[in-house]
Design a protein around this motif. Sequence first.
Motif, PDB file in Angstrom:
ATOM      1  N   ILE A   1       0.904  -1.208  -0.056  1.00  0.00           N
ATOM      2  CA  ILE A   1      -0.443   0.009   0.276  1.00  0.00           C
ATOM      3  C   ILE A   1       0.960   0.947   0.261  1.00  0.00           C
ATOM      4  N   VAL A   2       0.317   1.985  -0.579  1.00  0.00           N
ATOM      5  CA  VAL A   2       1.524   3.762  -0.917  1.00  0.00           C
ATOM      6  C   VAL A   2       0.469   4.695   0.227  1.00  0.00           C
ATOM      7  N   LEU A   3       1.343   4.550   0.853  1.00  0.00           N
ATOM      8  CA  LEU A   3       1.000   5.644   1.723  1.00  0.00           C
ATOM      9  C   LEU A   3       1.008   7.175   2.413  1.00  0.00           C
TER      10      LEU A   3
ATOM     11  N   GLY B   1     -12.040   8.514   4.169  1.00  0.00           N
ATOM     12  CA  GLY B   1     -11.837   9.299   3.021  1.00  0.00           C
ATOM     13  C   GLY B   1     -12.488   8.731   2.098  1.00  0.00           C
ATOM     14  N   PRO B   2     -12.448   8.659   0.382  1.00  0.00           N
ATOM     15  CA  PRO B   2     -13.548   8.222   0.408  1.00  0.00           C
ATOM     16  C   PRO B   2     -13.185   6.792  -0.109  1.00  0.00           C
ATOM     17  N   PRO B   3     -14.192   6.083  -0.588  1.00  0.00           N
ATOM     18  CA  PRO B   3     -14.405   4.535  -0.894  1.00  0.00           C
ATOM     19  C   PRO B   3     -13.220   4.625  -2.000  1.00  0.00           C
ATOM     20  N   GLY B   4     -12.285   2.817  -2.113  1.00  0.00           N
ATOM     21  CA  GLY B   4     -11.428   2.596  -2.302  1.00  0.00           C
ATOM     22  C   GLY B   4      -9.926   3.564  -2.423  1.00  0.00           C
ATOM     23  N   THR B   5      -9.654   3.913  -1.158  1.00  0.00           N
ATOM     24  CA  THR B   5      -8.430   4.886  -1.111  1.00  0.00           C
ATOM     25  C   THR B   5      -7.729   3.777   0.569  1.00  0.00           C
ATOM     26  N   GLY B   6      -8.001   2.974   0.819  1.00  0.00           N
ATOM     27  CA  GLY B   6      -7.312   1.704   1.129  1.00  0.00           C
ATOM     28  C   GLY B   6      -6.835   1.694   2.398  1.00  0.00           C
ATOM     29  N   LYS B   7      -8.638   2.395   3.084  1.00  0.00           N
ATOM     30  CA  LYS B   7      -9.093   2.292   4.506  1.00  0.00           C
ATOM     31  C   LYS B   7      -8.952   0.573   5.157  1.00  0.00           C
ATOM     32  N   THR B   8      -9.941  -0.112   4.239  1.00  0.00           N
ATOM     33  CA  THR B   8     -10.127  -1.614   5.032  1.00  0.00           C
ATOM     34  C   THR B   8      -8.669  -1.974   4.665  1.00  0.00           C
TER      35      THR B   8
ATOM     36  N   ASN C   1       2.229  11.951  -7.729  1.00  0.00           N
ATOM     37  CA  ASN C   1       3.741  10.711  -6.954  1.00  0.00           C
ATOM     38  C   ASN C   1       2.784   9.494  -6.981  1.00  0.00           C
ATOM     39  N   MET C   2       1.636   9.330  -5.665  1.00  0.00           N
ATOM     40  CA  MET C   2       1.215   8.398  -5.308  1.00  0.00           C
ATOM     41  C   MET C   2       0.610   7.654  -5.971  1.00  0.00           C
ATOM     42  N   ARG C   3      -0.070   8.405  -7.196  1.00  0.00           N
ATOM     43  CA  ARG C   3      -0.473   7.143  -8.507  1.00  0.00           C
ATOM     44  C   ARG C   3       0.843   6.622  -9.148  1.00  0.00           C
TER      45      ARG C   3
ATOM     46  N   ASP D   1       3.241   5.463  -8.223  1.00  0.00           N
ATOM     47  CA  ASP D   1       4.176   4.745  -7.037  1.00  0.00           C
ATOM     48  C   ASP D   1       2.784   3.692  -6.577  1.00  0.00           C
ATOM     49  N   ILE D   2       1.668   3.676  -7.183  1.00  0.00           N
ATOM     50  CA  ILE D   2       0.879   2.338  -6.999  1.00  0.00           C
ATOM     51  C   ILE D   2       0.683   1.831  -7.743  1.00  0.00           C
ATOM     52  N   LEU D   3       0.742   2.332  -9.332  1.00  0.00           N
ATOM     53  CA  LEU D   3       1.337   1.753 -10.372  1.00  0.00           C
ATOM     54  C   LEU D   3       2.154   0.462 -10.130  1.00  0.00           C
TER      55      LEU D   3
ATOM     56  N   THR E   1      -9.008   6.442  -7.787  1.00  0.00           N
ATOM     57  CA  THR E   1      -7.683   6.039  -6.696  1.00  0.00           C
ATOM     58  C   THR E   1      -7.401   4.521  -6.336  1.00  0.00           C
ATOM     59  N   GLY E   2      -6.962   4.175  -5.309  1.00  0.00           N
ATOM     60  CA  GLY E   2      -6.084   3.211  -5.449  1.00  0.00           C
ATOM     61  C   GLY E   2      -6.919   2.058  -6.174  1.00  0.00           C
ATOM     62  N   SER E   3      -7.830   1.852  -5.700  1.00  0.00           N
ATOM     63  CA  SER E   3      -8.842   0.695  -6.146  1.00  0.00           C
ATOM     64  C   SER E   3      -9.445   1.509  -7.237  1.00  0.00           C
TER      65      SER E   3
ATOM     66  N   LEU F   1      -7.404   2.341 -10.092  1.00  0.00           N
ATOM     67  CA  LEU F   1      -6.068   2.013 -10.399  1.00  0.00           C
ATOM     68  C   LEU F   1      -6.277   0.849 -10.755  1.00  0.00           C
ATOM     69  N   ARG F   2      -6.616  -0.588  -9.468  1.00  0.00           N
ATOM     70  CA  ARG F   2      -6.767  -1.816  -9.450  1.00  0.00           C
ATOM     71  C   ARG F   2      -7.143  -2.283 -10.576  1.00  0.00           C
ATOM     72  N   LEU F   3      -8.723  -1.522 -10.769  1.00  0.00           N
ATOM     73  CA  LEU F   3      -9.436  -1.973 -12.175  1.00  0.00           C
ATOM     74  C   LEU F   3      -8.917  -1.871 -12.811  1.00  0.00           C
TER      75      LEU F   3
HETATM   76  N1  ADP Z   1      -2.713   3.969  -1.320  1.00  0.00           N
HETATM   77  C1  ADP Z   1      -3.198   2.674  -2.359  1.00  0.00           C
HETATM   78  N2  ADP Z   1      -2.032   2.158  -2.495  1.00  0.00           N
HETATM   79  C2  ADP Z   1      -2.179   0.648  -2.913  1.00  0.00           C
HETATM   80  N3  ADP Z   1      -3.222   0.397  -3.635  1.00  0.00           N
HETATM   81  C3  ADP Z   1      -4.836   1.042  -2.932  1.00  0.00           C
HETATM   82  C4  ADP Z   1      -4.211   2.324  -2.026  1.00  0.00           C
HETATM   83  N4  ADP Z   1      -5.649   2.910  -2.014  1.00  0.00           N
HETATM   84  C5  ADP Z   1      -6.749   1.441  -2.271  1.00  0.00           C
HETATM   85  N5  ADP Z   1      -5.763   0.551  -3.019  1.00  0.00           N
HETATM   86  C6  ADP Z   1      -6.382  -0.831  -3.286  1.00  0.00           C
HETATM   87  O1  ADP Z   1      -7.359  -0.479  -3.738  1.00  0.00           O
HETATM   88  C7  ADP Z   1      -8.966  -1.845  -3.199  1.00  0.00           C
HETATM   89  C8  ADP Z   1      -9.339  -0.508  -2.074  1.00  0.00           C
HETATM   90  O2  ADP Z   1      -9.053  -0.308  -1.194  1.00  0.00           O
HETATM   91  P1  ADP Z   1      -9.856  -0.074  -0.024  1.00  0.00           P
HETATM   92  O3  ADP Z   1      -8.893  -0.644   1.589  1.00  0.00           O
HETATM   93  O4  ADP Z   1     -10.994  -1.890   0.289  1.00  0.00           O
HETATM   94  O5  ADP Z   1     -10.784   1.040   0.617  1.00  0.00           O
HETATM   95  P2  ADP Z   1     -11.568   1.752   1.151  1.00  0.00           P
HETATM   96  O6  ADP Z   1     -11.670   0.660   2.609  1.00  0.00           O
HETATM   97  O7  ADP Z   1     -10.809   3.112   1.724  1.00  0.00           O
HETATM   98  O8  ADP Z   1     -12.282   1.527   0.101  1.00  0.00           O
HETATM   99  C9  ADP Z   1      -7.682  -2.797  -2.690  1.00  0.00           C
HETATM  100  O9  ADP Z   1      -7.455  -3.418  -3.210  1.00  0.00           O
HETATM  101  C10 ADP Z   1      -6.880  -2.061  -2.141  1.00  0.00           C
HETATM  102  O10 ADP Z   1      -5.171  -2.612  -2.070  1.00  0.00           O
END
Ligand code: ADP
Length: 443
Positions: A174-176, A212-219, A341-343, A345-347, A372-374, A376-378
């Motif tokens: 995870i990129v923090l 933070g918004p959905p898909g930003t890595g909270k969970t 920069n974070m994007r 790194d995430i990529l 968001t990170g999520s 970019l994964r998609l």
């Molecule tokens: N900063 C980040 N760096 C790497 N991967 C991220 C990042 N933010 C989100 N993701 C990826 O996106 C997906 C969804 O993240 P998630 O933790 O469920 O977000 P949230 O709980 O904030 O909605 C996960 O697979 C996660 O690894």
Amino acid sequence: MNDPEFAVVEFVLTANVYSEDKTLEPDDLPPSYRAAFYSDGRIERPLTPTLETATDATGVENPWNVVSGLMFTDKDDFDGSLTFTDRGMAEEWFRDRADADRVQENPVLTKYFEGEIEEASYETARQQNRPSRADRAVIDDLLAEYFDEDEEGEMLDLVDVRAPSEIEMTLDDIVLTGDQENEILKIVKAIKHREYLASIGLREIGKLLFVGPPGTGKTTVARALARKLDLPFVEVKLSMITSQYLGETAKNVEKTFEVAKRLSPCILFIDEFDFVAKTRSSDEHAAIKRAVNTLLKSIDEVSLVQDEVLLIGATNHPDQLDAAAWRRFDEIVNFPKPDRNMRSDILEIVTREMDILDFDPAALAEITEGLTGSDLRLVLREAVLDALTEERTTLTQQDLLDAVEDFEERDTLKNMDMIEGDHDALVAGGDLGGGSDGHDHDH
Ligand SMILES: Nc1ncnc2c1ncn2[C@@H]1O[C@H](COP(=O)(O)OP(=O)(O)O)[C@@H](O)[C@H]1O
Ligand SMILES: [Mg+2]
């Protein structure tokens, strides 16, 4: 070292030593050994090494085949147990081949051979070994004690308990932001020094709110933290508190906190925290209100310093939280959408295992503002699947650029759907406009 012969001898020797030395505890056994010997969440002496448990513990498929050539091994055809015909010879064989790093992963043998295998220290081995209370079998046993089968349905909806070994992502995945890194470091230190904190009267610590918004890595961060700290992860889904199971819910919320305390030290993760505020302001069913009030009361009563429960709340809608909800957390951790920069790194991280020609993450970061990170994964997943339709497993930068464009188009569609009166744009042949100004992606 990945030597099956050594692994099986180590296993049989460990089982023998553990059975004899009654001062050894389950926490002295390597986690994979414990997993092989659990029965109802407990490990009973004597440990009988068998072909089956040897395979479970070491992953060696045919344990007898790999050790049958040794002079000091035997097998009982009747019960499948593995034994040493000459224990002294077995120990000598083991000691000759053992290196400190490897033995250090096995506190039982580190203790037994302390002083005989150079640089192997029992204390260090114990500290490094994952404790048994974080094992799946122990967690399941505890859950079974608290919730009988009738209640299981609701509980499974409401809470999900994971052993640290079941968490796939690590903090390295995870990129923090710098701020997030600081907060995580602080909490890791607070957990380590909780006795000191208690001694100086600092008890109100250890309740984090991830915003933070959905898909930003909270969970993902909350889970990865549990994995890093070897703690069980107890996740509560508040939206599952519905009138569906009237009356039982408040009781189950209470039980969830009891379970967390019993599993402690652990992380208790409460997702969708905004649900709390929503139910307080609206005229929800009384049973739901009661459950939410129980939740707030339980949160007030739980403490990192006293109960060793680290509480992490998460919300996508900070604007919906009321003062009562805010003041229950002592640290707020912001999860913003990633900057350029974070994007980039995430990529880099997401593509670690992929083959990509002319890969230029910085250029992709440039055109993915607002994702968001999520997201970019998609995007990456789509690129991979698209390439597969052409039987390709090597991607190109162009594939990724195309996938970004597709993503923006889909995103535009999704948003239009929500804008009243804009349905014309959804008619076939209409211009979706995703490609022309792919830059600005503001919601
Ligand atoms: N900063 C980040 N760096 C790497 N991967 C991220 C990042 N933010 C989100 N993701 C990826 O996106 C997906 C969804 O993240 P998630 O933790 O469920 O977000 P949230 O709980 O904030 O909605 C996960 O697979 C996660 O690894
Ligand atoms: Mg989440």
